[in-house]
Structures are given as structure tokens and as C-alpha cells.
Design a protein around this motif. Structure first.
Motif, PDB file in Angstrom:
ATOM      1  N   GLN A   1      14.791   0.223   1.946  1.00 15.84           N
ATOM      2  CA  GLN A   1      14.255  -0.778   1.013  1.00 15.84           C
ATOM      3  C   GLN A   1      14.499  -2.216   1.456  1.00 15.84           C
ATOM      4  OE1 GLN A   1      12.277  -0.293  -1.508  1.00 15.84           O
ATOM      5  NE2 GLN A   1      12.330   1.933  -1.392  1.00 15.84           N
TER       6      GLN A   1
ATOM      7  N   LEU B   1       7.197   5.026   8.273  1.00 17.21           N
ATOM      8  CA  LEU B   1       6.662   5.157   6.915  1.00 17.21           C
ATOM      9  C   LEU B   1       6.006   3.886   6.386  1.00 17.21           C
ATOM     10  CD1 LEU B   1       9.646   7.173   5.353  1.00 17.21           C
ATOM     11  CD2 LEU B   1       7.368   8.058   5.878  1.00 17.21           C
ATOM     12  N   ASN B   2       6.008   2.831   7.194  1.00 21.26           N
ATOM     13  CA  ASN B   2       5.366   1.584   6.752  1.00 21.26           C
ATOM     14  C   ASN B   2       3.928   1.890   6.351  1.00 21.26           C
ATOM     15  OD1 ASN B   2       3.778  -0.995   7.088  1.00 21.26           O
ATOM     16  ND2 ASN B   2       5.859  -1.756   7.365  1.00 21.26           N
ATOM     17  N   ALA B   3       3.548   1.416   5.163  1.00 19.59           N
ATOM     18  CA  ALA B   3       2.250   1.805   4.605  1.00 19.59           C
ATOM     19  C   ALA B   3       1.077   1.273   5.407  1.00 19.59           C
ATOM     20  CB  ALA B   3       2.154   1.345   3.155  1.00 19.59           C
TER      21      ALA B   3
ATOM     22  N   ASP C   1       2.793  -1.414 -12.849  1.00 26.21           N
ATOM     23  CA  ASP C   1       3.496  -0.380 -13.609  1.00 26.21           C
ATOM     24  C   ASP C   1       3.896  -0.855 -15.001  1.00 26.21           C
ATOM     25  OD1 ASP C   1       3.289   1.368 -11.552  1.00 26.21           O
ATOM     26  OD2 ASP C   1       5.281   1.006 -10.727  1.00 26.21           O
TER      27      ASP C   1
ATOM     28  N   GLY D   1      14.291  -5.960   0.529  1.00 22.41           N
ATOM     29  CA  GLY D   1      14.347  -5.967  -0.928  1.00 22.41           C
ATOM     30  C   GLY D   1      15.604  -5.268  -1.411  1.00 22.41           C
TER      31      GLY D   1
ATOM     32  N   TYR E   1       3.149  -4.569  -2.403  1.00 19.49           N
ATOM     33  CA  TYR E   1       4.431  -5.130  -2.830  1.00 19.49           C
ATOM     34  C   TYR E   1       5.538  -4.092  -2.636  1.00 19.49           C
ATOM     35  CZ  TYR E   1       7.774  -7.844  -5.513  1.00 19.49           C
ATOM     36  OH  TYR E   1       8.868  -8.587  -5.883  1.00 19.49           O
ATOM     37  N   GLY E   2       6.609  -4.516  -1.974  1.00 23.55           N
ATOM     38  CA  GLY E   2       7.723  -3.590  -1.713  1.00 23.55           C
ATOM     39  C   GLY E   2       7.764  -3.133  -0.272  1.00 23.55           C
ATOM     40  N   GLU E   3       6.619  -3.237   0.426  1.00 21.30           N
ATOM     41  CA  GLU E   3       6.617  -2.907   1.857  1.00 21.30           C
ATOM     42  C   GLU E   3       7.118  -4.128   2.623  1.00 21.30           C
ATOM     43  OE1 GLU E   3       5.702  -0.053   3.383  1.00 21.30           O
ATOM     44  OE2 GLU E   3       5.184   0.966   1.509  1.00 21.30           O
TER      45      GLU E   3
ATOM     46  N   SER F   1       6.504   3.569  -6.541  1.00 22.88           N
ATOM     47  CA  SER F   1       7.604   4.073  -7.374  1.00 22.88           C
ATOM     48  C   SER F   1       7.589   5.599  -7.481  1.00 22.88           C
ATOM     49  CB  SER F   1       7.566   3.433  -8.766  1.00 22.88           C
ATOM     50  OG  SER F   1       6.311   3.673  -9.356  1.00 22.88           O
TER      51      SER F   1
ATOM     52  N   ALA G   1       9.961  -8.138  -1.282  1.00 22.45           N
ATOM     53  CA  ALA G   1      10.133  -7.870  -2.715  1.00 22.45           C
ATOM     54  C   ALA G   1      11.509  -8.299  -3.200  1.00 22.45           C
ATOM     55  CB  ALA G   1       9.903  -6.389  -2.985  1.00 22.45           C
ATOM     56  N   TRP G   2      11.735  -9.587  -3.284  1.00 25.09           N
ATOM     57  CA  TRP G   2      12.964 -10.084  -3.916  1.00 25.09           C
ATOM     58  C   TRP G   2      12.623 -11.338  -4.693  1.00 25.09           C
ATOM     59  CZ3 TRP G   2      15.402 -14.701  -1.872  1.00 25.09           C
ATOM     60  CH2 TRP G   2      14.846 -15.173  -0.687  1.00 25.09           C
TER      61      TRP G   2
ATOM     62  N   ALA H   1       7.672  -4.301 -11.338  1.00 23.27           N
ATOM     63  CA  ALA H   1       6.815  -3.382 -12.097  1.00 23.27           C
ATOM     64  C   ALA H   1       5.530  -4.075 -12.549  1.00 23.27           C
ATOM     65  CB  ALA H   1       7.582  -2.843 -13.302  1.00 23.27           C
TER      66      ALA H   1
ATOM     67  N   LEU I   1       2.063   4.853  -0.396  1.00 27.78           N
ATOM     68  CA  LEU I   1       3.008   3.730  -0.248  1.00 27.78           C
ATOM     69  C   LEU I   1       4.407   4.348  -0.195  1.00 27.78           C
ATOM     70  CD1 LEU I   1       1.425   1.326  -2.888  1.00 27.78           C
ATOM     71  CD2 LEU I   1       1.059   1.358  -0.416  1.00 27.78           C
ATOM     72  N   TRP I   2       4.755   4.856   0.971  1.00 30.82           N
ATOM     73  CA  TRP I   2       5.965   5.662   1.111  1.00 30.82           C
ATOM     74  C   TRP I   2       7.221   4.963   0.612  1.00 30.82           C
ATOM     75  CZ3 TRP I   2       5.185  10.584   2.178  1.00 30.82           C
ATOM     76  CH2 TRP I   2       4.050  10.959   2.888  1.00 30.82           C
ATOM     77  N   ILE I   3       7.306   3.671   0.876  1.00 27.55           N
ATOM     78  CA  ILE I   3       8.541   2.954   0.540  1.00 27.55           C
ATOM     79  C   ILE I   3       8.392   2.135  -0.735  1.00 27.55           C
ATOM     80  CG2 ILE I   3      10.097   1.119   1.362  1.00 27.55           C
ATOM     81  CD1 ILE I   3       9.531   2.228   4.224  1.00 27.55           C
ATOM     82  N   SER I   4       7.183   1.643  -0.974  1.00 25.71           N
ATOM     83  CA  SER I   4       7.011   0.725  -2.108  1.00 25.71           C
ATOM     84  C   SER I   4       6.419   1.378  -3.345  1.00 25.71           C
ATOM     85  CB  SER I   4       6.127  -0.449  -1.682  1.00 25.71           C
ATOM     86  OG  SER I   4       4.872   0.042  -1.249  1.00 25.71           O
TER      87      SER I   4
ATOM     88  N   ALA J   1      13.564  -5.676 -10.944  1.00 27.13           N
ATOM     89  CA  ALA J   1      12.935  -4.399 -11.267  1.00 27.13           C
ATOM     90  C   ALA J   1      11.702  -4.617 -12.149  1.00 27.13           C
ATOM     91  CB  ALA J   1      13.931  -3.486 -11.965  1.00 27.13           C
TER      92      ALA J   1
ATOM     93  N   SER K   1      10.934   0.002  -9.407  1.00 25.92           N
ATOM     94  CA  SER K   1      11.330   0.532 -10.732  1.00 25.92           C
ATOM     95  C   SER K   1      12.613   1.358 -10.665  1.00 25.92           C
ATOM     96  CB  SER K   1      10.203   1.382 -11.332  1.00 25.92           C
ATOM     97  OG  SER K   1       9.031   0.631 -11.421  1.00 25.92           O
TER      98      SER K   1
END
Lengths: 533, 459
Positions: free
Chosen positions: A471, A351-353, B439, A474, B289-291, A388, B239-240, B434, A383-386, B430, A480
Motif C-alpha cells: 500500500q 499487480l500495478n493496475a 464507495d 499510502g 486512486y490508491g495505485e 477495496s 493516496a494520502w 471512500a 484494481l489489485w491494490i487500490s 479512509a 476503506s
């Protein structure tokens, strides 16, 4: 009844010997060592009450926190029962036998554990297990002996072959034990036996075990006037006792402790203060908890059908008698036995984008469609994982994929229990495959479906591993807080924010939710008569 | 019946065998301090500690634990434990890796602390020191440090030592000693040198050497690499709080005010750092961001990957040319983090002096050099010898990038002595996430974030 066979049959020497008298027992006529039994009963009563006092007032026995009062209550109740047992033993009524037996049984177990703790056996067993792995090669000797013995028995070889096989097994076992350290262990155990905290519990355990054996005997049953029903009750409780004790100690006990902790502000490290229902009150105004509840309900609404409905159709497919179907059944079950961590890591890469195969597949598929149709569709790259808006959906995919195989096997088992004559009758009536599935398979699978849906719902509401791994590195909350589940929130409070009390309240709130949903399922199905079917 | 007796004999044999195979016998195998013949008396204060008397008078056993990241680290720590065991007189060591398949490090440690069975010496993240200290579960070692003529807090980096010597009672640093740092790390940018050459952009190492490695130069480099097209991206970060915090630091901002008792996320400098990140992520030039950016970096599709020294062992296995370069200089100069964790002593240990000796031994220059060889850690000692040893362990060739980060006054990670770090970081992660993903409006973030996180400071 397990204790005695039919009338006239010899009693099993290892089971409880019982008789069916209804006469009143006479203390003067018993051949039991009544004086010694009474003396032991007094020792047990004094010992238990002294231990209860010691725990309650921390005299010689230090137990901290809630366990202190749990232990005090348990030992105190035991002490009172032991006093009552003295009187009942004196008058030789069955209650004296039953109470004395179970007290002795529990005292023997407790003392054996105390002895093991005093001798440091629990730590030693860890190392012994590791040594077992190192010495496991010698198991080959035992396995070879077992095979040879079995083969010799089956092919009626000379007794000598069987003896050699048995000797090989015994030698293998002996070498295994010696290589695990049996000899130094014997020396060390003998040395530890001289320690008071080992010797005294061991002596108590042996005496209690002997006393319990005595009370279990036929002559005790006879002397105490135990009748058939009473014997059966004792048998029943004795034989379920390992499970019952395990349930009380490892499940019911911790559950009650957790309930108590949820009423405190315990941080897991320092003394707790009682706060009543404050933790539960906070839940309703805790935005993160409410978000986690919302997430899990949405998750359940999608992930449960996604894992159940395809499982039903897949089971119908696998229920056919086409060649090679057993292989497919095994293949579809594989995800269920694969470790959730490994499976989720694979999905994480898929699922990595940017470099995941899912988005790559979408890209290539779109290119093919464009080239075939002349269209200019733009390939979606979620963005499957990142993202929101889709992160929770990704978790649903992983969960449903993993549960699908298990649900399929359950449905398959249910389908194979349906009477084939129903399908034959439908065939004669000219019913189509779909009509047979809709009118025979689905209705008759209702009990299985209830179980599958309930099980999948409970697993869904306990979601933890999938978002935690998807996740990483992270936080598992996701973008979110979109993948925050109640169990993740519970974990974070308990082990990252030092709020065991609040975490326990979250756990009980989740338990209430799961219980309520399960209850609704079952009551609905009960109304329809599915469960009784 | 015979079978039952055999089963009973077998069960008893297994139990008896367990008596002869205790852990300490394992760990001391081959060492000079083996004490199997000694009479053992269990102490009531700490179940994991045994004091022996008899054959070796005053012999003590200590259990210690640190969190390794992989089997190689477990092997090195086991070897180190055996070596220290041989060197410390009258101390027998038992090293435990600390986590297993069923439970994480923190989970296991807290459960054992609660049950009174935690090791004598254990490692904790720097951000946990305040919680452990204020709850009284770790020992204040100041008296042992003061009595130790060879010990000086100045031997270690000041950032971690501020927190490790902070007393919540007096409100001053230097009034306590909660432990010693195991190692430190800073951020750097792991570079795919092949990709950078292919993109034709200036090598960031050259720009850094020329003093031109700025945010603007960084942005140009990222865009240049991404211009290769396809799945190639210029930059990636996890993402931390560490990665985005580094950009805030370089802008002159930060998470907290100077006294660390209030939020500073709404300061103009912090917002400037966050704005830079938001602008960066508003393009397709970076990993979303987040990947997790590590898989694509390892796959050779990312030019620059921001991470700490701990990522080095994994990166060493890639099959393209790579190196590291420091973080670009921001409006306020260089900005970085100093990450650290510490060895602390269980407050319930029966042998605090021996535990202090063990902490000293575990943080000695020799031991730190040995661990640095794995590539995952930078020594926590401010010692030329330790740093020289670290610099010799390549790749990456440019180890100096990490050391430069240390020299440029990085912000030390640390706990909140006046509040809850986990609460703060949970809310911050969080909301910052965002903002970066678009967001949340950044003006709204600046206006409200400090009131939203205020509860984390209420103690």
C-alpha cells in the motif's frame, strides 16, 4: 550425567566434578576455605540487599518505570537467598553449595555486564564490528592457513608445513586484531580500568567467578555431601542456563512487561497511569480493531489453505525420482528465503493496475481468446491494490506465494519419512497413484500437516509486511481499511499515536486469538492421536 | 584445553579492541577536535552525551540524527557533520542516519526516547511537534534563541515557525521555540513533456505563464493526454492526505477551522475540492486512486504526476523529457501545502547550548544549499541566496514552480495542538478515499465526517 564418565574413567577437566556420597558433610573436615566463602557470601547478601534498597528508593541507582520494581524484586530475592546460603554453607548442606553457586554465577554475569556498560564496551562493539568488516581481508590469511593445514594433515605432509600453516593462521589473526585496533584498545581499556565504575564490577565479577568455580569443584561436591541426583540437577540447570537466562531476559521478561503496560495508559514517553482493564474494554467497541480482526480472519481462512494445499500437491510432485528434481526443489524453496520486502515490492509492480504484468497478461490472454474464438470478451483489469474488494485478496496472493515453498519442503520431508514398503504393497494391490496419495500419503502426513497448518496460521494472523509495502506510499490500511491487520493497528497505535498501553492490549488480544486457534488445532489432532503418532 | 584458552584470548582481544574504536573517534577522524586522550566522564542525564575534560577543556560530544531517504543523502549529511564538527569549537559530532533494515525512523526514535538513549539533536516531521512538545521530550529553545543576536524567527517561513513557536501553555505562537525547520517542500506537477507534445495539448507551463492554468484547463489537459489511449493516463496522485488536501486548499477549504481545534472537512469549500477530485477519478483518464502513480509515470505512461520536491531525485533517472509545472489555480486561487520537518533538541541533553549551536549550524544557508544540491529539498530559510542556490540545481528546468508554491501562501502542514493528528488523519484518509473511489456518498460524507472525527479533538 555430563560431569563424570563411567566409574574409573578420568573426569573431564572442564565439566563439573561430582561424586556420589550420601554421607553427612562435616564442616570441620573440609579443605575448602570456609571462612572466606562465608565472608564472600555475607558480602553478596549485603551487596544485593543494598542494591535492592538503592533501586527501590533511587539512592545512587536510578531505574525508571516498571523496571525499577522488577529490579528491586530480583535483587531482594537474591539478597534473601544469599542470607539463607550463609546458613546452609555453615552447616555444609548441598543447598548451600547449589544456592551459592547459582548466586555467584548470576552475580558474575551481572557484574560483567555492569563492567561492560561502565567501560562503554557495548557501543565499542558496534564500531568494532564495523572495523571487522574493513579488516576482513586479513581473514584470507587465516582461511589459507586453515586449508593448507587441513590439506597437510590429510596428505601427511611434513610437520613443518603444518607449523607454517598454523603460524600463518596466527599471523592473520594477529594482523586482523591489530588492524581492528587491539593496541589502542589495550591502552584505552587499561585507562578505563582505573574508573571505579569499571574496576569495581570487574573485581566483583572475578571474585564471583572464582567462588562459583570453587563451588563447582569435586572437593566442594564432596564437602557439601552432594549426591548423584543433586549433581545432575545442578548440571542440568547450569548447562541450560545460557538459554534460560536469554529466554527470561529477552522473551519472558518483555512479555510480562508488555502485559503490565497493557494495563496502563503509557504513551512511551511520559509516566504511565494504571487503568486496569480499560484498554481491553475499549477493544470491543473499537471499530478499527474489529475491522482488523475481521480482515485477518478472512485472510487466514483463504491464505492458509492457499499456501498449504498447493504445497502438498507440489511436494508429491517433487517427491518423484525424475531427473533434475533437486533443482526444482531448490527453485520452489527460493521464495521462502527471499526477503519479504523484496518479494512484496516485485508483486507490487506486477499487480500495478495500469502498468503491471498481471493485468497486461489478462489483457493479452483475452485478446488471444477473442482472436481464436471470435468472441468479444472484455478483459478484466482489477484494481489489485487500490480496489477495496480485491486489495486483501492481493495480500493473500503474495503471502501464499511466499509461504508455498517452505510448506512444500516440510511436506516433502514428511513424505520422505513414509515407509516405501507401504507404497510397494499398494502397487502390488493395484492401487492407482491417486489412491496411494489419498490412502497412504495424506493420512501418514497428518503430523506434518498439523505443524504446517499451525505455522501458516500463526504467520497469517501476524500479517504486517505485505500490506505495509503493497500500500505504500499510502497508509497500509488500504482502501476503506480493507488491508488493516491487528499488527498494523498495533504498530500505528504504538509508534504513530503514542499509545503503547493500548497497543500492548491489542498485542495480547492477538496473542489470545493465536493461542486459542493453536490450542483448538492441537486438541483436535490430539483427540485423533495424530500428535502422539 | 589449549583451544579453549585461545578462544578465551580471542574473545577478550575482540572486546578489548572495541575499547579503542569508539564512534567519536571515527567521526572526528581528521578533524581538529579529536579528543581521544581526554579523560571522559559520562553524564547521567543523557547516555548519548559525553563531556570531556582534560586535554580539551569543555569539549562536548553530541549525537545528532536526521532521516535521509537514500545513501546519497546519508553521504551528504555525513560530510556536513564532519564540516560542522570542524567549524564548531569544542563540539564533537556523531551523525546517525536513523533507520535501518529492521526498524523505521520513528520506531527507533521513540524507543530510544523511552529508554533515555535518544540523540541530542534529531529531526521530526512537522506534524509530530505538538506530541513531542506536550510530552516534554523536546527542549524549549526560546531562551537560547532570545540570547542569540544572529537569530531571528523571521529568517524562516512563517507557517512552520507558527507551530515551532507555539506554546500549549499560553495558547500563543511566539512563546516557545521547539526547533528550526530543516527544509520545506511544496507540491508541483511533474510533467512528461514528450507525452504532452504527443497528445497535442497546450503545454501547461505556457498556460501557467499566461495565467490560464485553472482547474478547467487542467481537466482538459488530463483528458487530452488520456485520449492517446491504451495504458496512457493523464494524471496520478498518491493516496494520502497531502494530494487531496491541496485540492481542498485551492477551493478555499481545508481540514481544520482557523483555530485548528475543529474539523472543517464539511465546509462547502472543502467539499468543492473533494467533488473536483471525485469527478476526476470517476473517469478512466487518471491512475486509479490508491495505485502508486510513480511506477507508471516513470514508465512514461502518465502525463502529470502530483508530488513534492522529494520525488525529484528519482524522477531525474527517467529517460523522457520532463519538467514541472505548478498546481492549477482553483476557485479560491492557488492552493498548496508547505511541508516541513524540524531539528529539535532532546529535553534530556546535557549540553543544550551546544545542541542549539548545532541546530543553528544545520539550518544555516550554506548547509541548506549543500543539501538542496541533491534535489530533494527546498531551503527552509527565506533567503534570496538560499533560493537562488536552489534554483540552480536542475533538472527540472522550472524549479520556479516549487518556489511559486511557496510564494502563494501555502497551508503549512502542522500538528494538532488541540487533539491528535494521527487519529484525525487515519479517519480522514479512509473516508476521503471512500468518497474519491465512489464507495461513499459525498453528501453523507459532508453530513457526518466532522462528527466521525470529533474524538480526535478531545485531546
Amino acid at each position: 550425567m555430563i560431569g563424570r564418565g563411567p566409574l574409573g574413567a578420568p573426569p573431564d577437566s572442564f565439566t563439573m566434578d561430582t561424586i556420589t556420597p550420601t554421607r553427612t558433610a562435616d564442616p570441620a573436615k573440609t579443605d575448602l576455605p570456609l571462612g572466606l566463602m562465608l565472608a564472600w557470601r555475607v558480602v553478596v547478601a549485603i551487596g544485593l540487599l543494598a542494591a535492592a534498597f538503592g533501586v527501590a528508593f533511587a539512592v545512587g541507582i536510578e531505574v525508571e518505570g516498571t523496571l525499577r520494581w522488577v529490579f528491586t524484586a530480583a535483587l531482594g530475592i537474591g539478597g534473601v537467598l544469599a542470607i539463607l546460603a550463609i546458613q546452609w554453607t555453615r552447616t555444609m548442606v548441598h543447598r548451600g553449595r547449589a544456592t551459592g553457586f547459582f548466586l555467584d554465577y548470576l552475580v558474575a554475569i551481572g557484574a560483567a555486564f555492569a563492567m561492560a556498560q561502565g567501560a562503554d564496551l557495548f557501543n565499542g562493539l558496534d564500531t568494532a564490528a564495523a572495523r571487522f568488516n574493513d579488516s576482513a581481508l586479513f581473514l584470507i590469511l587465516i582461511v589459507v592457513g586453515w586449508f593448507v593445514g587441513g590439506f597437510a594433515e590429510k596428505t601427511k605432509r611434513p610437520a613443518l608445513v603444518r607449523r607454517i600453516a598454523r603460524s600463518t593462521m596466527a599471523a592473520g589473526l594477529a594482523v586482523l586484531l591489530v588492524s581492528m585496533g587491539l593496541l589502542p584498545g589495550l591502552v584505552e581499556f587499561a585507562r578505563r580500568l582505573t574508573q571505579a565504575d569499571v574496576f569495581i564490577p570487574l573485581a566483583i565479577a572475578l571474585v564471583a567467578a572464582y567462588s562459583a568455580r570453587l563451588l563447582w569443584s569435586e572437593r566442594a561436591a564432596s564437602s557439601f555431601g552432594t549426591n548423584q541426583n543433586q549433581a545432575e540437577v545442578m548440571d542440568g540447570f547450569f548447562f541450560v542456563s545460557p538459554n534460560l537466562i536469554g529466554f527470561l531476559v529477552f522473551l519472558a521478561g518483555p512479555l510480562l512487561v508488555s502485559l503490565f503496560i497493557s494495563l496502563t495508559d503509557w504513551d512511551g514517553l511520559t509516566q504511565a497511569s494504571f487503568v486496569g482493564l480499560e484498554n481491553y474494554g475499549r477493544l470491543f467497541s473499537d471499530a478499527a480493531f474489529l475491522k482488523s480482526l475481521r480482515n485477518i480472519l478472512v485472510f487466514g481462512l483463504v491464505a492458509v489453505p492457499a499456501s498449504v494445499i498447493p504445497g502438498l500437491f507440489l511436494a508429491a510432485l517433487l517427491n518423484s525420482k525424475l531427473p533434475g528434481m533437486k533443482v526444482f526443489r531448490a527453485i520452489y524453496f527460493l521464495p521462502s528465503i527471499a526477503g519479504v520486502v523484496g518479494v512484496t515490492l516485485i508483486w507490487k509492480n506486477l499487480l500495478n493496475a495500469t502498468v503491471g504484468f498481471v493485468n497486461y497478461g489478462i489483457l493479452r490472454a483475452t485478446e488471444i481468446v477473442n482472436s481464436l474464438t471470435g468472441a468479444e470478451f472484455e478483459a478484466a483489469q482489477p484494481l489489485w491494490i487500490s480496489g477495496s474488494s480485491v486489495a486483501l485478496f492481493s495480500v493473500m496472493i503474495v503471502f501464499a506465494w511466499q509461504q508455498l515453498g517452505f510448506n512444500t519442503v516440510l511436506f516433502l520431508a514428511g513424505m520422505q519419512g513414509i515407509d516405501p514398503s507401504l507404497y510397494e504393497a499398494a502397487d502390488i494391490d493395484g492401487a492407482s497413484a491417486w489412491a496411494r496419495f489419498r490412502s497412504i500419503t495424506v493420512p501418514l502426513l497428518k503430523p506434518t500437516t498439523v505443524f504446517v497448518v499451525t505455522n501458516a496460521t500463526i504467520l497469517a494472523l501476524q500479517l504486517f509486511n505485505e500490506p505495509f509495502i503493497l500500500q505504500a506510499p499510502g497508509p497500509p490500511n488500504g482502501p476503506s481499511n480493507s488491508t488493516l491487520s491487528p499488527v498494523i493497528y498495533l504498530y500505528q497505535n504504538a509508534f504513530q499515536r503514542f499509545r503503547q498501553g493500548y497497543a500492548s492490549a491489542v498485542a495480547w488480544a492477538l496473542f489470545a486469538l493465536i493461542f486459542a486457534i493453536t490450542l483448538v488445532y492441537f486438541s483436535r489432532q490430539d483427540e485423533e492421536g495424530v500428535l502422539s503418532a | 584445553m589449549t583451544k579453549r584458552w585461545w578462544a578465551l584470548v580471542l574473545a577478550i582481544s575482540l572486546v578489548v579492541a572495541a575499547c579503542g574504536t569508539d564512534d567519536s573517534a571515527d567521526t572526528t577522524e581528521g578533524s581538529t577536535t579529536e579528543t581521544t586522550a581526554a579523560a571522559t566522564t559520562e553524564t547521567t542525564a543523557a547516555p548519548s552525551v559525553e563531556t570531556t575534560a582534560g586535554g580539551s577543556e569543555g569539549e562536548v560530544s553530541l549525537v545528532w540524527r536526521t532521516r535521509p531517504d537514500n545513501q546519497e543523502e546519508i553521504d551528504v549529511y555525513s560530510t556536513i557533520s564532519t564540516e560542522i564538527d570542524a567549524n564548531l569549537e569544542n563540539i564533537t559530532l556523531d551523525y546517525q542516519p536513523g533507520s535501518n533494515e529492521g526498524a523505521g525512523y520513528q520506531q527507533t526514535l521513540l524507543t530510544e526516547l523511552s529508554a533515555g538513549t535518544a540523540p541530542d539533536v534529531f529531526w521530526i516531521p512537522g506534524t509530530d511537534v505538538a506530541d513531542f512538545a506536550t510530552k516534554g521530550v523536546i527542549l524549549d529553545l526560546k531562551q537560547y534563541g532570545d540570547a542569540d543576536a544572529d537569530f531571528s524567527v523571521d529568517d524562516f517561513y512563517p507557517g512552520p515557525m507558527f507551530h515551532l513557536t507555539y506554546s500549549a501553555d499560553t495558547g500563543n505562537a511566539g512563546d516557545a521555540l521547539w526547533g528550526l525547520p530543516r527544509d520545506v517542500s511544496t507540491f508541483a506537477l511533474y510533467m512528461n513533456v514528450d507525452l504532452i507534445e504527443e497528445a497535442g495539448v497546450t503545454d501547461p507551463r505556457e498556460l501557467e505563464a499566461a495565467g490560464e492554468w485553472t482547474w478547467d484547463a487542467f481537466k482538459e489537459t488530463v483528458d487530452g493526454i488520456a485520449a492517446l489511449g491504451g495504458e496512457i493516463k493523464g494524471y496520478g496522485q498518491s493516496a494520502w492526505w497531502g494530494p487531496y488536501g491541496a485540492w481542498m486548499n485551492a477551493a478555499g477549504g481545508g481540514f481544520f477551522n482557523a483555530d485548528r481545534d475543529a474539523c472543517a472537512l464539511d465546509s462547502d469549500a472543502s467539499i468543492a475540492g473533494l467533488q473536483f477530485e471525485r469527478d476526476l477519478y470517476s473517469t478512466d483518464a487518471v491512475i486509479p486512486y490508491g495505485e502508486d502513480p510513480e511506477p507508471p509515470f516513470r514508465a512514461g505512461t502518465v502525463g502529470l504526476f502530483q508530488n513534492g520536491r522529494w520525488a525529484t531525485p528519482g524522477i531525474r533517472t527517467v529517460d523522457f523529457n520532463w519538467d514541472v509545472v505548478g498546481l492549477p489555480t482553483g476557485p479560491n486561487g492557488p492552493g498548496n501545502w508547505l511541508f516541513w520537518g524540524a531539528y529539535v533538541v532532546n529535553a534530556d541533553t546535557a549540553n543544550p547550548e551546544a545542541a542549539w549551536e548545532l541546530v543553528r549550524a544545520l539550518t544555516s544557508a550554506d548547509v541548506q544549499a549543500e543539501i538542496s544540491a541533491l534535489g530533494a529539498n527546498i531551503p527552509s530559510r527565506v533567503s534570496d541566496a538560499a533560493l537562488d542556490a536552489f534554483s540552480g540545481f536542475t533538472p527540472p528546468a522550472n524549479n520556479q514552480a516549487f518556489l511559486n508554491g511557496l510564494a502563494q501562501s501555502p497551508t503549512a502542514e502542522g500538528p494538532l495542538w488541540a487533539g491528535s493528528w494521527p487519529d484525525f488523519v487515519s479517519l480522514m484518509d479512509a473516508e476521503v478515499g471512500a468518497v474519491i473511489t465512489g464507495d461513499r456518498d459525498i453528501a453523507d460524507f459532508q453530513a457526518n465526517i466532522c462528527s466521525e472525527t470529533a474524538d480526535a479533538f478531545s485531546g
